[in-house]
Design a protein around this motif. Structure first.
Motif, mmCIF file in Angstrom:
data_model
loop_
_atom_site.group_PDB
_atom_site.id
_atom_site.type_symbol
_atom_site.label_atom_id
_atom_site.label_comp_id
_atom_site.label_asym_id
_atom_site.label_seq_id
_atom_site.Cartn_x
_atom_site.Cartn_y
_atom_site.Cartn_z
ATOM 1 N N LEU A 93 2.928 -26.159 -16.279
ATOM 2 C CA LEU A 93 3.672 -24.937 -15.985
ATOM 3 C C LEU A 93 3.423 -24.442 -14.566
ATOM 4 N N LEU A 94 2.177 -24.537 -14.103
ATOM 5 C CA LEU A 94 1.867 -24.092 -12.749
ATOM 6 C C LEU A 94 2.589 -24.954 -11.711
ATOM 7 N N ILE A 95 2.680 -26.237 -11.972
ATOM 8 C CA ILE A 95 3.436 -27.118 -11.076
ATOM 9 C C ILE A 95 4.916 -26.761 -11.127
ATOM 10 N N GLN A 96 5.421 -26.579 -12.328
ATOM 11 C CA GLN A 96 6.838 -26.291 -12.545
ATOM 12 C C GLN A 96 7.273 -24.988 -11.875
ATOM 13 N N VAL A 187 6.339 -22.496 -27.793
ATOM 14 C CA VAL A 187 7.669 -22.004 -27.409
ATOM 15 C C VAL A 187 7.881 -21.975 -25.892
ATOM 16 N N THR A 188 6.823 -22.150 -25.110
ATOM 17 C CA THR A 188 6.966 -22.158 -23.654
ATOM 18 C C THR A 188 7.353 -23.566 -23.211
ATOM 19 N N LYS A 189 8.553 -23.710 -22.701
ATOM 20 C CA LYS A 189 9.110 -25.024 -22.418
ATOM 21 C C LYS A 189 8.652 -25.565 -21.066
ATOM 22 N N VAL A 190 8.362 -26.843 -21.065
ATOM 23 C CA VAL A 190 8.089 -27.573 -19.829
ATOM 24 C C VAL A 190 9.359 -28.325 -19.463
ATOM 25 N N GLN A 191 9.782 -28.192 -18.211
ATOM 26 C CA GLN A 191 11.030 -28.830 -17.812
ATOM 27 C C GLN A 191 10.906 -30.345 -17.839
ATOM 28 N N HIS A 192 12.027 -31.018 -18.012
ATOM 29 C CA HIS A 192 12.048 -32.475 -18.046
ATOM 30 C C HIS A 192 12.195 -33.036 -16.630
ATOM 31 N N ASN A 193 11.689 -34.258 -16.461
ATOM 32 C CA ASN A 193 11.850 -34.988 -15.201
ATOM 33 C C ASN A 193 11.268 -34.214 -14.012
ATOM 34 N N ARG A 216 6.692 -38.968 -24.180
ATOM 35 C CA ARG A 216 6.817 -37.574 -23.746
ATOM 36 C C ARG A 216 6.449 -37.420 -22.278
ATOM 37 N N TYR A 217 5.382 -38.094 -21.862
ATOM 38 C CA TYR A 217 4.953 -37.966 -20.480
ATOM 39 C C TYR A 217 6.048 -38.436 -19.524
ATOM 40 N N TYR A 218 6.716 -39.514 -19.891
ATOM 41 C CA TYR A 218 7.805 -40.004 -19.047
ATOM 42 C C TYR A 218 9.030 -39.095 -19.136
ATOM 43 N N THR A 219 9.128 -38.317 -20.210
ATOM 44 C CA THR A 219 10.234 -37.359 -20.335
ATOM 45 C C THR A 219 9.999 -36.149 -19.449
ATOM 46 N N TYR A 220 8.794 -35.631 -19.450
ATOM 47 C CA TYR A 220 8.491 -34.406 -18.707
ATOM 48 C C TYR A 220 8.300 -34.642 -17.213
ATOM 49 N N PHE A 221 7.753 -35.790 -16.857
ATOM 50 C CA PHE A 221 7.408 -36.040 -15.460
ATOM 51 C C PHE A 221 8.182 -37.238 -14.920
#
Length: 258
Positions: A93-96, A187-193, A216-221
């Motif tokens: 989240l901090l990166i996002q 419920v706090t969403k992490v953006q994809h890609n 999942r890791y490849y989905t989020y990052f």
């Protein structure tokens, strides 16, 4: 929220984020080794610190306090951050949010679970009374104790190391803090890609968790640097601290030949 700082301030800064219902002291066993390479800042979440009377409200509110600390004391930029389990969500989240910058974000075998509000409410309502009883009594459910007694020594070592991270006996931890932390994480969403310039995301992937987590890791990052270990969730951190310190050092500052 408190920030526990230690080490040589001339060295690169690394922030350390505990897991769900875990205390800042869960990093005590790795701090001496980290100080060879880093100045460490351990984050102690609202509601989970024995030295203050606070309550955990939401991931977003905690992020704002962390960001302000980094802006006020580190010019808005740190070398690295490691997130243990739930802490990996904070790193993401901090990166996002892009309000501060870290050169290296390390996701510590986090499950990255997400759910809608209804399902998150159900899950948090189930988990909260169990966790609350554990942290207040300092004891495990009888069924869990029985299963641990039947394990071999290596499995017992992992389970006991994992349990050491939690605030067992933490009479100051409220049901509301436990519920809010668990619910808010879902419920706090992490953006994809996710792809932030000049930030490298590393994942310490415990392969025994299952292939779905790697997906999942490849989905989020967008371009995660995944390090695979034939271990359980956070087993390296809990049970192999020297190895964990070596891996953190290598991904942040490289193999310095020590």
């Amino acid at each position: 929220m408190k920030f526990y700082k230690s080490g040589d301030q001339s060295k690169p800064v690394i922030f350390l984020f505990p897991g769900t219902c875990c205390l800042y002291s869960s990093f005590d066993h790795v701090l001496e080794g980290l100080h060879v390479y880093f100045y460490t800042v351990v984050v102690s979440y609202d509601g989970f610190d024995p030295n203050e009377n606070t309550q955990f409200h939401s991931m977003e509110e905690e992020c704002e306090k962390i960001e302000q600390e980094i802006i006020d004391h580190y010019g808005g930029r740190i070398k690295a951050a490691y997130g243990c389990s739930l802490g990996g969500s904070f790193v993401s989240l901090l990166i996002q949010r892009k309000r501060i910058h870290m050169d290296h974000g390390i996701i510590g075998s986090s499950d990255m679970d997400e759910a809608g509000k209804v399902m998150a409410t159900i899950q948090a309502s189930i988990v909260t009374p169990i966790m609350y009883k554990m942290v207040h009594t300092g004891t495990l459910p009888k069924l869990m104790e029985k299963k641990i007694a039947q394990m071999d020594d290596s499995k017992k070592k992992f389970v006991n190391g994992f349990l050491d991270m939690f605030g067992l006996g933490g009479s100051w931890i409220t049901k509301k803090s436990i519920y809010n932390q668990f619910y808010s994480d879902l419920v706090t969403k992490v953006q994809h890609n996710m792809d932030v310039p000049n930030t490298k995301i590393h994942v310490f992937y415990a392969t025994k968790m299952g292939k779905k987590y790697e997906k999942r890791y490849y989905t989020y990052f967008k371009n995660p640097d995944i390090h695979r270990f034939n271990m359980q969730h956070e087993e390296m951190f809990c049970c192999h601290p020297d190895k964990w310190i070596e891996e953190v050092r290598n991904v942040v500052i490289g193999d310095v030949g020590l």
